[in-house]
Design an enzyme around this catalytic site. Structure first.
Site, mmCIF file in Angstrom:
data_model
loop_
_atom_site.group_PDB
_atom_site.id
_atom_site.type_symbol
_atom_site.label_atom_id
_atom_site.label_comp_id
_atom_site.label_asym_id
_atom_site.label_seq_id
_atom_site.Cartn_x
_atom_site.Cartn_y
_atom_site.Cartn_z
ATOM 1 N N ASN A 150 55.280 -26.931 -22.376
ATOM 2 C CA ASN A 150 54.706 -26.346 -21.160
ATOM 3 C C ASN A 150 54.301 -27.494 -20.241
ATOM 4 O OD1 ASN A 150 53.142 -25.084 -19.236
ATOM 5 N ND2 ASN A 150 51.548 -24.398 -20.649
ATOM 6 N N HIS A 169 48.030 -17.515 -20.954
ATOM 7 C CA HIS A 169 47.555 -18.881 -21.228
ATOM 8 C C HIS A 169 46.083 -18.985 -20.824
ATOM 9 C CE1 HIS A 169 47.105 -23.209 -21.184
ATOM 10 N NE2 HIS A 169 48.216 -23.273 -21.913
ATOM 11 N N GLY A 207 44.407 -30.272 -24.213
ATOM 12 C CA GLY A 207 44.238 -31.415 -23.319
ATOM 13 C C GLY A 207 43.057 -32.297 -23.674
ATOM 14 N N SER A 220 46.839 -30.135 -28.028
ATOM 15 C CA SER A 220 46.918 -31.575 -28.330
ATOM 16 C C SER A 220 47.915 -31.917 -29.439
ATOM 17 C CB SER A 220 45.522 -32.134 -28.662
ATOM 18 O OG SER A 220 44.683 -32.040 -27.532
ATOM 19 N N GLU A 261 46.329 -21.070 -29.405
ATOM 20 C CA GLU A 261 45.910 -22.324 -28.785
ATOM 21 C C GLU A 261 44.386 -22.323 -28.636
ATOM 22 O OE1 GLU A 261 49.241 -24.135 -26.185
ATOM 23 O OE2 GLU A 261 48.253 -22.651 -24.959
ATOM 24 N N GLU A 321 44.475 -21.195 -19.396
ATOM 25 C CA GLU A 321 44.225 -21.696 -18.028
ATOM 26 C C GLU A 321 44.393 -20.581 -17.001
ATOM 27 O OE1 GLU A 321 46.873 -25.053 -18.382
ATOM 28 O OE2 GLU A 321 45.483 -25.951 -19.821
ATOM 29 N N LYS A 345 53.088 -27.344 -17.345
ATOM 30 C CA LYS A 345 51.954 -26.989 -16.461
ATOM 31 C C LYS A 345 52.282 -27.430 -15.026
ATOM 32 C CE LYS A 345 48.984 -27.110 -20.456
ATOM 33 N NZ LYS A 345 47.672 -27.282 -21.039
#
Ligand code: 13P
Length: 249
Positions: free
Chosen positions: A12, A97, A172, A207, A166, A99, A14
């Site tokens: 991904n 997701h 991240g 990560s 996730e 985010e 992003k």
């Protein structure tokens, strides 16, 4: 099982990647990035879907999108539809997701509509689920995951589906879940999926990198990885694919 059973390594990107950068990435991927036992997919930003469709197909890299709206067309300024994603050559679309849930305030109700739309127009959703750190610390991980998986309730289990666990605190941050946490949580996710009638592949994300991929992918119940930062460079992405191939072999 709904969808493919092969281990999936999905990248991904992003909000990263220009045309020039992505062409260098493809060049650096080499001749045959997708080995026998592993399916490889990449989710570049929308602007790169059309230009990357052919070069990705030539390397057997499956194309996916990072999000979409739940309508086929119409007055939805700034949105992209499942029809457009199919037109651009996408097979996968990431939905839910963290985010998108956190920054764009996407609810389970909207995610469920998007799942329906993805299936209606022939896309395979990668449904992302994951708890925040305070959820884990309060012992609410399973409750949060069950709530996020509840979007699958009553949906046709024959449709292709991949789920990605996730943990938000691992995205991240350089912190990965421990092997014990991964095994335990994936066992819960699989059991919950079975209860809902969706016996599908479950990826781990957060990560994942060339150094930890082998250990994470060897965990029972982990059938691939959704990779963010480490998918932006061809060499680290290929090392993760290699780790997956050895784990499957
Ligand atoms: P990182 O691998 O950068 O932690 O991102 C994970 C992720 O969010 C993939 O969807």
């Amino acid at each position: 099982m709904a969808g493919s059973t092969r281990c999936l390594i999905a990248g991904n990107w992003k909000m990263n990647g220009t045309l020039q950068e992505s062409l260098s990435f493809i060049h650096d991927l080499g001749e045959n990035p997708a080995p026998e036992y592993v399916e490889v997919a990449l989710m570049p930003p929308f602007t790169l879907l059309h230009p990357l469709a052919k070069p990705f197909a030539e390397k057997e890299v499956c194309l996916g999108a990072q999000s979409m709206y739940c309508e086929a067309r119409g007055a939805y300024t700034g949105s992209i539809s499942p029809v457009m994603l199919r037109d651009a050559g996408c097979h996968y679309v990431i939905l839910g997701h963290s985010e998108r849930r956190d920054i764009q305030h996407e609810s389970n109700t909207l995610i469920r509509k998007k799942m329906d739309a993805a299936w209606e127009y022939g896309l395979e959703p990668i449904l992302c689920i994951g708890e925040h750190l305070d959820d884990r610390e309060c012992g609410k991980t399973n409750e949060v995951l069950a709530d996020q998986l509840s979007v699958l309730e009553g949906l046709n289990a024959e449709h292709p589906l991949t789920v990605a666990y996730e943990p938000v605190w691992a995205i991240g941050t350089g912190k990965t879940a421990s092997v014990e946490q991964v095994k335990e949580t994936h066992a819960f996710v699989h059991a919950e999926l079975q209860r809902l009638g969706h016996d599908c592949r479950v990826l781990y994300g957060g990560s994942v990198n060339a150094g930890n991929a082998e250990e994470l992918l060897a965990c029972k119940g982990v059938e691939g990885a959704l990779v963010g930062g480490a998918s932006l460079k061809a060499d680290s992405f290929m090392q993760i694919i290699e780790a997956a191939n050895s784990a499957e072999n």
